[in-house]
Design an enzyme around this catalytic site. Sequence first.
Site, PDB file in Angstrom:
ATOM      1  N   HIS C 237       0.935  -1.207   0.482  1.00 40.02           N
ATOM      2  CA  HIS C 237       0.404  -0.220  -0.091  1.00 40.02           C
ATOM      3  C   HIS C 237       0.778   1.576  -0.174  1.00 40.02           C
ATOM      4  O   HIS C 237       1.813   1.089   1.098  1.00 40.02           O
ATOM      5  CB  HIS C 237      -0.944  -0.082   1.292  1.00 40.02           C
ATOM      6  CG  HIS C 237      -1.934   0.893   0.965  1.00 40.02           C
ATOM      7  ND1 HIS C 237      -1.289   2.326   1.238  1.00 40.02           N
ATOM      8  CD2 HIS C 237      -3.067   0.815   1.268  1.00 40.02           C
ATOM      9  CE1 HIS C 237      -3.142   2.861   1.124  1.00 40.02           C
ATOM     10  NE2 HIS C 237      -3.825   1.785   1.225  1.00 40.02           N
ATOM     11  N   ARG C 259      -5.177  10.832  -1.181  1.00 38.15           N
ATOM     12  CA  ARG C 259      -4.087  11.145  -2.864  1.00 38.15           C
ATOM     13  C   ARG C 259      -5.303  11.170  -4.762  1.00 38.15           C
ATOM     14  O   ARG C 259      -4.916  12.035  -4.886  1.00 38.15           O
ATOM     15  CB  ARG C 259      -3.548   9.419  -3.578  1.00 38.15           C
ATOM     16  CG  ARG C 259      -2.345   9.861  -2.846  1.00 38.15           C
ATOM     17  CD  ARG C 259      -0.960   8.434  -3.642  1.00 38.15           C
ATOM     18  NE  ARG C 259      -1.963   7.355  -2.787  1.00 38.15           N
ATOM     19  CZ  ARG C 259      -2.258   6.475  -3.773  1.00 38.15           C
ATOM     20  NH1 ARG C 259      -2.075   6.691  -5.164  1.00 38.15           N
ATOM     21  NH2 ARG C 259      -2.310   5.067  -3.483  1.00 38.15           N
TER      22      ARG C 259
END
Lengths: 117, 242, 585, 109
Positions: C237, C259
């Site tokens: 991740h 993000r």
Amino acid sequence: MSVSGLTRASRAHPGFVAAFIHRLSGLALALFLPMHFLALGLALEAGSFAGFIDWTNQPWVKISESLLVTALAVHFAGGLRLLCIEFLGLTRAQGLWISLVLAFASGVGVLFLLRAF
Amino acid sequence: MSAPERILQVDIRRGGEAGDYERFEVPERENQTVLDVVTYIQRHLDAALAYRFSCRVGVCGSCAMTVNGRPRWTCRTHVARVVRGGKLTLAPLANLPVIRDLVTDMTPFFEKWQAARGRFVPGDGPRGEMAAVSPGDKQRMAASDAIECINCGVCHAACDVVSWREDYLGPAALNRAWAAWNDVRDGDRNGILRAVTSGGGCHTCHTHQSCAEHCPVSLNPTFSIAGLKRESLKAKLRGELK
Amino acid sequence: MLETLRTDILIIGSGGAGLFAALYAKKANPDLDVTIAVKGLVGKSGCTRMVQGGFNVALSKGDSIERHFMDTIVGGKWLPRQDLAWALVNGAVKRIHELENEMGCYFDRNPDGSLHQKAFAGQSFDRTVHKGDLTGIEIINRLAEQVWARGIHRLEEHRAIALVPAKDGSGIAAVLLIDMRDGTFRLVQAKTVLLGAGGGPSMYRYHTPSGDKACDGMAMGLRAGLNLRDMEMVQFHPTGILAGNDTRMTGTILEEGLRGSGGYLLNGSGERFMFNYHPHGERATRDIVSRAMIEEVRAGRGTPNGGIHIRMAHLGPEKVAKQFKGMVKRCADCGFDLAGGNVEVLPTAHYMMGGIAFEPDCTTTLEGLFVAGEDSGGVHGANRLGGNGVANSTVFGGVAGEAMADAIAKGADWREPDASVVEHEVGRCLKPFARKPGDLNVIRETLLDLMWDKAGIVRDKELLSECLAGLDDLGEQHARAGLADSTRAFNLTWHDWLNLESQILVSRAVAQAALAREESRGAHYRSDFPDMGELETTRYTTIAMSKNGKLKTGSKPVAFTIVKPGESLIDGEAGAPPTSHEAAE
Amino acid sequence: MTPLSYALQRGTAMLMAPLIVIHLAVIIWAVQGGLSAEEILSRTRGSLPWGVFYGLFVLASAIHAGIGVQTILREWTPLGRLASANIGHGLIVVLWALGARAVYAVVWA
Ligand SMILES: Cc1cc2nc3c(=O)[nH]c(=O)nc-3n(C[C@H](O)[C@H](O)[C@H](O)COP(=O)(O)OP(=O)(O)OC[C@H]3O[C@@H](n4cnc5c(N)ncnc54)[C@H](O)[C@@H]3O)c2cc1C
Ligand code: HEM
Ligand code: SF4
Ligand code: F3S
Ligand code: FES
């Protein structure tokens, strides 16, 4: 409940303090009230107003009656606060309630004491 | 880097049901939770120190202990927030049997959870589709407000009534029951009220609010329990609870 | 003498796999004696509880099981075993309804009251069912409540250490456990056993899984002679918190949405760098972002602590604090200001696609042993879609529970445990107490760095060979390291020792499989073989332990039993998932 | 607490709330206004409304305090459920009896 228990850090918040004062004042009322009733009854049954007035002028009666009224005011305000939380779901306003309790209670106590003597 | 290392004085209650405090000295770090302090001690100072953790991010509710007198989750308690004069005092959670050192036996906690009917009982809605419930529905919101409990036991440890009355179901179990009662899909909502009014049920609570004060995920069991008190009383008055 | 218990069905682990198996077994036959043995507490350990994103299932109009299937296959780079993937996407539909209507999960709704399904990376349809961003708590708490209520026995804080075969070799006979609370051994005989210990790549410096996961299940599987597959496939991740090696929170996840919603990744000089690697910048897929971050740090452009900064402040701190309340609070609890400042992050090991090879009914090559969840391999291939993990553990957990009850109905019985194995395994676990105390910290730190640096996000032949040599060395150090024999009750350091043993063994499997796959595919990136091989001739790696204790790798062709590369089950439909890997990025 | 004692305690509390306000107001007013006890009593004597007022008050407070004390005993002393309940119920009777006598004295005697 031990003394160290009383000072448990987890109790250091307005909600618990308020509940604790409420309980102590309730207890005080429960202990004082029978005496209050008893004294009232006895004094009045004796039949003479003068006796009664003499009686109420005794300092210890004045002090304990003042305490009783103060405890009643404190307990009353705390009780209202609790009823609001339990029945109206007023949770956010806890802080406000607690200050109201104290303001009200001390107000009544002081007023009473000022005039009583 | 060159600043002299600051040392934390950490007193930890060791042993089983009876036990005593033991002092450890742990270097202070910039990013350090209470769980990290305990881990440091186990890894570097006393290999036999017992504590419990799992997720390390505040979702499993395994790592709760008493920190400077207050119950807290430790994986998300930054040392800087709780340290007093360079000292930390750690003990297992109150109101639960101690297994060893900082580890408690949570069995009674979950037994009470069950006793409060803290679980879903399917209703007779269709099993193959999702009940239409608006997110703005009042009961749905009440259920959502109470449901994100991580069953850490912090409220249970903070509540004095739990220590005063062995049979009191306690804030976490009752909070769960309130979420269940507000679930319109549930098949036996009166059963929940029956469960929370027997024995040391919801009316045993004195609204101390220590539970709400300490819940690490900001739930408000006081509010939930008040809801149960009202609803069970109403149901009794209506004669729905026998 | 060793205490021996008997139960009909023994379940190892209480994640989505273990709890569903228990409920299904009890449902199939309430008279069965079902026991869950778990390293932590029931409902409070494992990663299912940590699920944030949600649960993938094709429910909406316009979505279909076929589409979910194609997304899974394409996302997995054609490596998944197709009948397993098919069972997953089909079973998910049934499972989500059970979770909602029988267990009591109360998933999020749309304003009109219908189920809300959100978007999750790599999928051609918004199909992720969730409860806020704490879906795992909802699922596991509701499952645990049902388990508590059903007379299912619990052996909590009981660590499984060995699968004990029958004396006559006819299958599994028992599982050897350590009662962690008092430090004694306990042998539990069962007619059928489920392994649901949840894998978990916790041997990497930065990792997301819960502290109780140490690859024990896979290690026990290897020792019991089972076949594992796809072990090189470890998913990373991109944004794990970096707070220093002495902190438990290091490696835990900062949500992807940061993000997605416009957060910046900044290198040590405060510059955005993602556009140097990919036209989508920070919004590129997990593997691309992870690789870019690692390369930036390796090139010496990291932050002082060797990480990358994530910055959200330009979006308005108040807005960030509102939109990502949970994350901002989590960071604040740990001393970071996510809304207004920079938080140091690095990619973090998240999930193992590989695991024990199994059949769609959860059986394995060892008669009576079933496997489900992250311990199993083959469902996700080279990459797991976000949201397919919890679907996997709950779907196959239920399948296993039913299959175990069924096997017992058909006559599966207790087998006589092989006492020599029991004796050997008890000896293995007690070994350190007879040795001079050693420093486990050094071994752990070395392992974490070794796997991170040499078998991590970017691999090559040289690194992997060094890794294997390093693991050999660590294995020896570990075998020599003793423990002070103070108390065995709740002795976490003993369990750290046992964890390391599992982790070193499974690390070796990962490194060997990675060395064997000479191509880059999905989560597996070889800088010496950066291209993906022909899809048509896709092979999967296998690994098993031989009699001499060495791991043996092999490979087998993937059987395209449902769909072949270049084909799709949903052709013609608008928005059909792409069939080549480029388009899937 | 049983739901019944809970209901009684909170119910009597709610009932007493307005009574207390009136009672306190009267006292304060009396004290402030320098009313003598004689003057007060002259107003309450023979008044049915005041009789009902204080009669209710006394009954409610007896129930309320009895239940309250019972809970406190249960929680803060080693007394069991039964002993606490007996003392609590006893207190209700005593309080009520004493209170009734006082009311009688104030209103009728
Ligand atoms: C932070 C995080 C977020 C995630 N988010 C998502 C998501 O949004 N969507 C998604 O689909 N997937 C997600 N996943 C992946 C998903 O959680 C897992 O794939 C899945 O839940 C694994 O389930 P399981 O039952 O196999 O294992 P787990 O839930 O991990 O349970 C394993 C159990 O086995 C026990 N155990 C381990 N070793 C032993 C032993 N030796 N003896 C006895 N018991 C043992 C453990 O204590 C635990 O109870 C996430 C994972 C993590 C870590
Ligand atoms: C005559 C006067 C009163 C007496 C003697 C009295 C006495 C008590 C006592 C002994 C308790 C138990 C405390 C506890 O359980 O902690 C109590 C509780 C309570 N009292 Fe009173 N009280 C009186 C008046 C009132 C009034 C006027 C109110 C409301 C306005 C009130 C509200 C409450 C409430 C809500 C509780 C429950 C608190 C709890 O459970 O902790 N009381 N009272
Ligand atoms: S209500 Fe809060 S404090 Fe209590 S168990 Fe749940 S999460 Fe923990
Ligand atoms: S602290 Fe305890 S008394 Fe009630 S409000 Fe909370 S449960
Ligand atoms: S370790 Fe899970 S909540 Fe702290």
